[in-house]
Design an enzyme around this catalytic site. Sequence first.
Site, PDB file in Angstrom:
ATOM      1  N   PHE A  30     -53.219  -2.909 -15.874  1.00  0.00           N
ATOM      2  CA  PHE A  30     -53.578  -4.185 -16.484  1.00  0.00           C
ATOM      3  C   PHE A  30     -54.097  -4.006 -17.910  1.00  0.00           C
ATOM      4  O   PHE A  30     -53.641  -4.679 -18.846  1.00  0.00           O
ATOM      5  CB  PHE A  30     -54.625  -4.868 -15.601  1.00  0.00           C
ATOM      6  N   ARG A  92     -59.465   4.760  -9.969  1.00  0.00           N
ATOM      7  CA  ARG A  92     -59.445   4.067  -8.684  1.00  0.00           C
ATOM      8  C   ARG A  92     -60.421   2.912  -8.827  1.00  0.00           C
ATOM      9  O   ARG A  92     -61.629   3.114  -8.961  1.00  0.00           O
ATOM     10  CB  ARG A  92     -59.862   4.992  -7.549  1.00  0.00           C
ATOM     11  N   TYR A 159     -67.818   2.447  -6.445  1.00  0.00           N
ATOM     12  CA  TYR A 159     -67.025   2.446  -7.675  1.00  0.00           C
ATOM     13  C   TYR A 159     -67.919   2.690  -8.889  1.00  0.00           C
ATOM     14  O   TYR A 159     -67.635   3.557  -9.731  1.00  0.00           O
ATOM     15  CB  TYR A 159     -66.299   1.116  -7.811  1.00  0.00           C
TER      16      TYR A 159
END
Length: 340
Positions: A30, A92, A159
């Site tokens: 993206f 990730r 994350y």
Amino acid sequence: MSISIWRYIENSGVPMPDTQHVLVTGANGFVGSRLMEGLSAVPAYTVAGAVRRLTGESADGIQRHAVGDLGAQTDWRPALAGTDVVVHTAARAHVMADAVTDPLAEYRRVNVDGTRALARQAAAQGVRRFVFISSIGVNGNINIAPFRSTDLPAPADAYAISKYEAEQALKQIAAQTGMEVVIVRPPLVYGPNAPGNFGKLMEWVRRGVPLPLGAVNNRRSLVALDNLVDLIATCIAHPAAANEVFLVSDGEDLSTTDLLRRVGNAMGRPARLIPVPPSLLEVAAAMLGKREVARRLLGSLQVDISKTRDVLGWEPPVSVDEGLRRAVAPLTAGGQPSGG
């Protein structure tokens, strides 16, 4: 799309830079794909991309290198040959329904071990600067006062923890090798074909789905994809960016309610919002096991970009409304806002 660093160079009177070879990881992603497009239009840059695997010839003519899965053993050397600057967007990212038994270990494998391997190989190959796209989650996931880059990190999920640990690894490598490291921590990034919850919200507004989000008075910082790309381009070349951490946003914070209304305006159709008290939404989300979704929709998360402005002379070139117009364009007929 304009690039701030080129405006900076033209307006500052400093000598034009020699051609810089930039490697963008996550080149099909993206952020990475838009960054490749923007940088390839700047005369001072030659651009190449790194992807996990090749899927055929690229229509843009930009060279891409297949590096396989990311981790400690990834061999980046063929992609790094002749590179002056690396922009590391590959990661990730948030996996809302993670099937792995140890999500933190998997985030660390890709985001920490993979980043460390890339940075070490980059430094060994003489790369001058390494620009790392981190996350505002390193600061935390909710706040009362806007986050600053100098705040004590408080990552709250796997994350964000992995991104923080990657930042620490990069700082250590920079100290050992002299390679310049620039860290950018964006909040939610929106743009055309945005993934995740933002993409779902745009689609719901387009379809006229009634949403119980008409009474949410939170404040959230967002960043349009083109604004993030513009800042990354600035961080590639600006001398003052070396070894700094920068936060980025559109410079205008919105409530979830206001955001959805403005998405509707960009589409040329009203968002159908029902004014349900946030306290009731929180209770319902807890009962459904959706606390994290509720936090993102109902909580506040603001960032202070004054350091970015002061150190780099950077201002977001795209307004929120223009950023939303660009974001919804693929969802509207012919790329134009539709009525009805």
